[in-house]
Design an enzyme around this catalytic site. Structure first.
Site, mmCIF file in Angstrom:
data_model
loop_
_atom_site.group_PDB
_atom_site.id
_atom_site.type_symbol
_atom_site.label_atom_id
_atom_site.label_comp_id
_atom_site.label_asym_id
_atom_site.label_seq_id
_atom_site.Cartn_x
_atom_site.Cartn_y
_atom_site.Cartn_z
ATOM 1 N N ASP A 9 -11.464 24.989 29.208
ATOM 2 C CA ASP A 9 -11.069 26.353 28.868
ATOM 3 C C ASP A 9 -11.990 26.983 27.810
ATOM 4 O O ASP A 9 -11.531 27.442 26.778
ATOM 5 C CB ASP A 9 -9.610 26.295 28.359
ATOM 6 C CG ASP A 9 -9.059 27.660 28.006
ATOM 7 O OD1 ASP A 9 -9.365 28.640 28.711
ATOM 8 O OD2 ASP A 9 -8.314 27.745 27.010
ATOM 9 N N GLU A 43 -7.753 15.618 27.094
ATOM 10 C CA GLU A 43 -6.901 15.881 28.253
ATOM 11 C C GLU A 43 -7.507 15.457 29.586
ATOM 12 O O GLU A 43 -7.603 16.255 30.518
ATOM 13 C CB GLU A 43 -6.510 17.364 28.303
ATOM 14 C CG GLU A 43 -5.685 17.795 27.108
ATOM 15 C CD GLU A 43 -5.130 19.216 27.240
ATOM 16 O OE1 GLU A 43 -5.418 19.887 28.249
ATOM 17 O OE2 GLU A 43 -4.406 19.634 26.330
ATOM 18 N N TYR A 84 2.291 22.606 24.432
ATOM 19 C CA TYR A 84 2.494 24.045 24.253
ATOM 20 C C TYR A 84 3.888 24.438 24.740
ATOM 21 O O TYR A 84 4.021 25.145 25.730
ATOM 22 C CB TYR A 84 1.412 24.811 25.026
ATOM 23 C CG TYR A 84 0.033 24.654 24.418
ATOM 24 C CD1 TYR A 84 -0.410 25.534 23.441
ATOM 25 C CD2 TYR A 84 -0.803 23.605 24.807
ATOM 26 C CE1 TYR A 84 -1.668 25.384 22.863
ATOM 27 C CE2 TYR A 84 -2.055 23.449 24.236
ATOM 28 C CZ TYR A 84 -2.481 24.341 23.266
ATOM 29 O OH TYR A 84 -3.719 24.196 22.692
ATOM 30 N N GLU A 86 -2.957 19.575 19.280
ATOM 31 C CA GLU A 86 -2.996 20.998 19.640
ATOM 32 C C GLU A 86 -1.582 21.517 19.749
ATOM 33 O O GLU A 86 -0.705 20.810 20.267
ATOM 34 C CB GLU A 86 -3.667 21.229 21.008
ATOM 35 C CG GLU A 86 -5.166 21.078 21.012
ATOM 36 C CD GLU A 86 -5.787 21.358 22.387
ATOM 37 O OE1 GLU A 86 -5.195 22.132 23.190
ATOM 38 O OE2 GLU A 86 -6.849 20.787 22.654
HETATM 39 C C1 GCB Z 1 -5.491 22.783 25.901
HETATM 40 C C2 GCB Z 1 -6.933 22.469 25.872
HETATM 41 C C3 GCB Z 1 -7.766 23.572 25.244
HETATM 42 C C4 GCB Z 1 -7.260 24.923 25.730
HETATM 43 C C5 GCB Z 1 -5.824 25.096 25.289
HETATM 44 C C6 GCB Z 1 -5.217 26.413 25.796
HETATM 45 O O1 GCB Z 1 -4.661 21.927 26.056
HETATM 46 O O2 GCB Z 1 -7.222 21.245 25.259
HETATM 47 O O3 GCB Z 1 -9.106 23.388 25.579
HETATM 48 O O4 GCB Z 1 -8.041 25.980 25.280
HETATM 49 O O5 GCB Z 1 -5.049 24.042 25.806
HETATM 50 O O6 GCB Z 1 -5.221 27.386 25.086
HETATM 51 O O7 GCB Z 1 -4.784 26.430 26.936
#
Ligand code: GCB
Length: 647
Positions: free
Chosen positions: A208, A452, A505, A541
């Site tokens: 990403d 990931e 998330y 994260e």
């Molecule tokens: C993740 C990734 C990261 C992305 C982020 C997102 O899990 O490791 O590279 O930018 O989520 O914002 O989706």
């Protein structure tokens, strides 16, 4: 400092082990530094540039563009180095270009470098993305597979062939990602001519961030004497108040050599010395390297000078190389991360090398601004998501006490074919290069071998077992991790890591808009992983996109209020779990960054707590308040007087 003797002996054995391991690579990759015996000539600035727009992108090789001046092969434009080329022009075909681009620059080499046969002249590229080939005056001198890491070649004999010729450097760089590159990608040709123009193809990627390309870090020439210090490995420890600096110096092309190794303190006072190529320097009343906000005098660096005197039948040579040395230890228990035997809590960020116009190009103003912002917000650490950052950034970390999880470009390993031998072999090579480059940084406390990956796939077990074992053999003094977002029960690599790093998330990619699920789901996540593996956990994260200036109350996704609310809700859970086994929290992300275009990205990823221009969103203030509070709670010495906090 209390350390049982038995433990001290064990640590010393580990110190010896690292030097065996360090020999796995043939040559060193010392950062190019000036000294009384070494000169550096930066080649940053404007280079001639031409993208090979031919259908198979191979015209440059077919017509040997490296044989003459690039301008004689066709139209060239000015291209700054270092910088990504993508955002420099108004041309979207160059922004989205896939294939070979060509850079060229003519250099005036100092006459004394050419005249003196006892001088080695080396060309060094800090990094170029992704595959590079380098020619000097039409002769290929090296090629390198992979972005983010340096490569170099000795060119003295070439430029001495015809000293009247200017030194013409040509570098071809190809950004194509395949299933065997790191990060992996794949090229897809669209052959349905009712829907796509002729020769249409796309680069698929599984990560990403924008696949910025070009010469991203400084290119330079540097000299060493013919007999020279090729590599230095330093590993540190301490017993009571005596610091131990175990070192190993490797020397090249010296038949008869003597060495003088000296260690100076910050004030230039000699604290230890030796004339052996390997040994242990003892530092009485050691001043340890402490992270920022963990100690009133963080980031203490000694300076180690290696002086080589060598001779051959023709001449004598002296080479001098100096490296900063921070004396510290790193250890992991089932619930803690210890720096100098004191529990360390990561309150930090994930970053990207990313900015407008420059893309991933090295840029001092941006780097210094970022350090000022990190220190302003009380961040004590970051992860080099998702690739190795410039060495100059790690040097800043050493000097400012910012702790680093050093990640290799193993991001987006999603396709089962990227677990095959060819990929694994390259991944092992990249870890060799990464450890070789970064092993001496006190700030680097852990290696991350991937982000990931599809770690639930069956081949992931062998892949990560091999990769982690290899990394530990290269450097037995640092823990190794990879960053997971898979299911705790099916994750094949978790048994091999020292620290669990988990990305999640909640209320964003799952249950979007439902802030109320966060406490329960985050708590369950931690309990599940800890119960199964009994290893300390970093929330590597978490976060939410926020379009700067977008507001709503009650909070809605993409507003600054929603981003704040996600953070605050996670923080409550972190506060419960950090008393048990959670050893850190790294926000995703420090700043907004560019991605490929797609329906979930509005001109890039907006999960930054700063905008891409480094202006704070509301969430930055939440983190600032929290990080300073955490620092004041967890620091080894009271910080109140030195760092008054608003709480
Ligand atoms: C993740 C990734 C990261 C992305 C982020 C997102 O899990 O490791 O590279 O930018 O989520 O914002 O989706």
């Amino acid at each position: 400092m209390f350390i049982p003797d038995r433990y001290g002996v064990f640590r010393l054995l580990c110190l010896f082990a690292v030097f065996e391991a360090a020999c796995l690579l043939d040559t060193g990759m010392l950062f190019p530094r000036e000294s009384s015996s070494r000169e550096v000539k930066e080649l940053n600035g404007l280079w001639s540039f031409r993208a090979d727009m031919s259908p198979n992108r191979n015209q440059g090789f077919d017509s040997a563009w490296y044989k003459s001046r690039l301008a004689e092969t066709g139209p060239v434009i000015d291209m700054p180095v270092p910088a990504s080329y993508n955002d420099i022009t108004q041309d979207s075909t160059l922004r989205d270009f896939i294939g070979w681009v060509w850079y060229e620059r003519e250099v005036v080499v100092p006459a004394r470098w050419i005249a003196d046969e006892g001088t080695r002249v080396v060309i060094r590229v800090g990094s170029a993305h992704y595959y590079s080939v380098v020619w000097v005056n039409g002769v290929k001198v090296t090629e390198h597979n992979g972005g983010h890491l340096p490569f170099e070649a000795e060119i003295g004999s070439l430029i001495r062939k015809d000293p009247t010729q200017p030194c013409r450097i040509t570098i071809a760089v190809n950004n194509t990602l395949t299933l065997e590159t790191l990060p992996p990608g794949s090229i897809q040709h669209m052959d349905d001519h009712t829907r796509y123009p002729k020769d249409f193809f796309v680069q698929n990627i599984y990560f990403d961030f924008f696949n910025y390309a070009g010469i991203h870090r400084p290119v330079l020439l540097y000299t060493t004497p013919k007999a020279y210090v090729d590599d230095i490995t330093v590993v540190t420890d301490f017993l009571n108040n005596t610091g131990l600096v175990r070192y190993n110096v490797s020397v090249k092309d010296a038949a008869i050599a003597t060495l003088n190794v000296t260690l100076m303190d910050k004030d230039g006072r000699l604290v230890a010395s030796s004339s052996a190529p390997a040994g242990v320097l003892k530092v009485v009343d050691v001043k340890l390297w402490w992270p920022y906000l963990m100690h009133e005098n963080p980031a203490y660096l000694y300076s180690m000078e290696v002086r080589l005197m060598a001779a051959d039948e023709r001449s004598t040579y002296e080479d001098v190389y100096t490296i900063p040395v921070g004396i510290r230890t790193v250890n992991v228990t089932s619930t803690q991360f210890l720096i100098n035997n004191m529990p360390f809590y990561f309150h930090g960020v994930n970053k990207h090398e990313d900015s407008d116009i420059r893309g991933k190009g090295f840029d001092w103003p941006l780097i210094v601004k970022d350090f000022n912002l990190m220190k302003w917000m009380g961040a004590n650490s970051f992860r080099t998501s998702h690739y190795p950052y410039a060495e100059e950034i790690l040097q800043m970390c050493d000097r400012h006490g910012i702790v680093v999880i050093d990640e290799c470009p193993g991001v987006g390993i999603k396709d089962i074919r990227s677990f095959r031998n060819a990929s694994l072999t390259h991944h092992l090579d990249v870890m060799d290069e990464l450890v070789r480059r970064d092993k001496n940084h006190a700030s680097v406390v852990m290696w991350s071998v991937a982000n990931e990956p599809a770690s639930e796939m069956p081949p992931a077990e062998f892949y990560f077992k091999t990769l982690i074992k290899h990394t530990k053999a290269l450097d037995p003094t640092r823990p190794v991790t990879y960053v997971s977002n898979s299911n705790y029960a099916r994750d094949k690599g978790a048994p091999f890591v020292d620290v669990l790093c988990i990305n999640s998330y909640f209320s964003w990619y799952h249950d979007p808009g439902h802030l109320e699920v966060i406490p329960l789901q985050l708590n369950t996540q931690f309990e599940d992983w800890y119960k199964k593996y009994q290893k300390p956990i970093i929330q590597s994260e978490y976060g939410a996109d926020a379009v700067p200036g977008l507001h709503s109350d009650p909070p809605m996704m993409f507003t600054e209020e929603y981003q704040k609310a996600v953070l605050q809700s996670c923080h409550k859970v972190f506060d419960q779990k950090r008393k048990q086994y959670v050893i850190g929290e790294l926000i995703w992300n420090f700043a907004d960054f560019m991605t490929t275009q797609g329906i979930t990205r509005v001109v890039g990823n907006k999960k930054g707590v700063f905008t891409r221009n480094r202006q704070p969103k509301a969430a930055a203030f939440i983190l600032k308040e929290r990080y300073w509070r955490l620092a004041n709670e967890t620091a080894r010495l009271p910080l109140w007087t030195k760092y008054p906090c608003s709480l």
